[in-house]
Design a protein around this motif. Structure first.
Motif, PDB file in Angstrom:
ATOM      1  N   THR A 197       0.842  -1.197   0.000  1.00 21.75           N
ATOM      2  CA  THR A 197       0.000   0.000   0.000  1.00 21.75           C
ATOM      3  C   THR A 197       0.873   1.242   0.000  1.00 21.75           C
ATOM      4  N   GLY A 198       0.261   2.353  -0.363  1.00 16.85           N
ATOM      5  CA  GLY A 198       0.913   3.648  -0.275  1.00 16.85           C
ATOM      6  C   GLY A 198       2.164   3.770  -1.128  1.00 16.85           C
ATOM      7  N   LYS A 203       3.927   0.599  -2.492  1.00 17.66           N
ATOM      8  CA  LYS A 203       3.325   0.058  -3.704  1.00 17.66           C
ATOM      9  C   LYS A 203       3.753   0.868  -4.924  1.00 17.66           C
TER      10      LYS A 203
END
Length: 181
Positions: A109-110, A113
């Protein structure tokens, strides 16, 4: 003259090898077998992925598909035996590896990623550009070889011009046979 003859023999051997690399019935059978093996291996590997879930399953499936694409691309490059086919295979492998890397990024995520995806894309671009460069180099070498052969033909022909009569005819016949002009 010895240099010309050795160069001619080298070029003739190279041309003979290139001609023998043309697809034969055996090569076609090997290509077909390699494709069937790649498909069979992919089908045999899929059940391992079925026991997983979420991103690990997606990564497993992407790896199986990438392995199949890679095997098929390499088989086609071997079958066709051209620089263009080898470059295309390397691009296919780069795309398959990119798909796997992108799938692995899916669990992140975030910023992690974003960085992961950019690294994957960077690796794909590098591999694709390397394949293009290798093809260009092969094309340049082929052109250079042809230019050298033409220059050597002209030199050999010029040497024959210094002779007269039957000796000149025999020399020209030898040059033409050697260079297949």
């Amino acid at each position: 003259m010895k240099k010309i003859i050795s160069t001619v023999l080298f070029c003739a051997t190279s041309l003979a090898f290139a001609a023998s690399a043309a697809p034969t019935p055996e090569a076609k059978a090997a290509y077909k077998a390699a494709n069937e093996t790649a498909t069979a291996n992919a089908k045999a590997s899929m059940p391992k992925c079925d026991s997983l879930s979420g991103n690990p399953k997606d990564v497993c499936v992407a790896e199986v598909k990438a392995a199949e694409k890679t095997a098929k691309a390499e088989a086609e490059a071997t079958y066709k035996g051209t620089d263009k086919a080898r470059a295309a295979a390397r691009k296919d492998v780069a795309n398959a590896n990119y798909d796997v890397a992108k799938t692995k990024c899916g669990s992140m995520t975030g910023n992690d990623k974003d960085v992961c995806i950019k690294e994957a894309k960077s690796a794909k671009i590098a591999a694709t550009e390397d394949a293009k460069a290798d093809k260009k180099i092969a094309d340049i070498r082929k052109d250079a070889s042809e230019d050298k052969m033409e220059a050597e033909y002209k030199v050999a022909k010029e040497k024959c011009d210094a002779l007269a009569g039957d000796a000149k005819d025999a020399c020209m016949k030898q040059v033409k046979a050697t260079f297949k002009k």
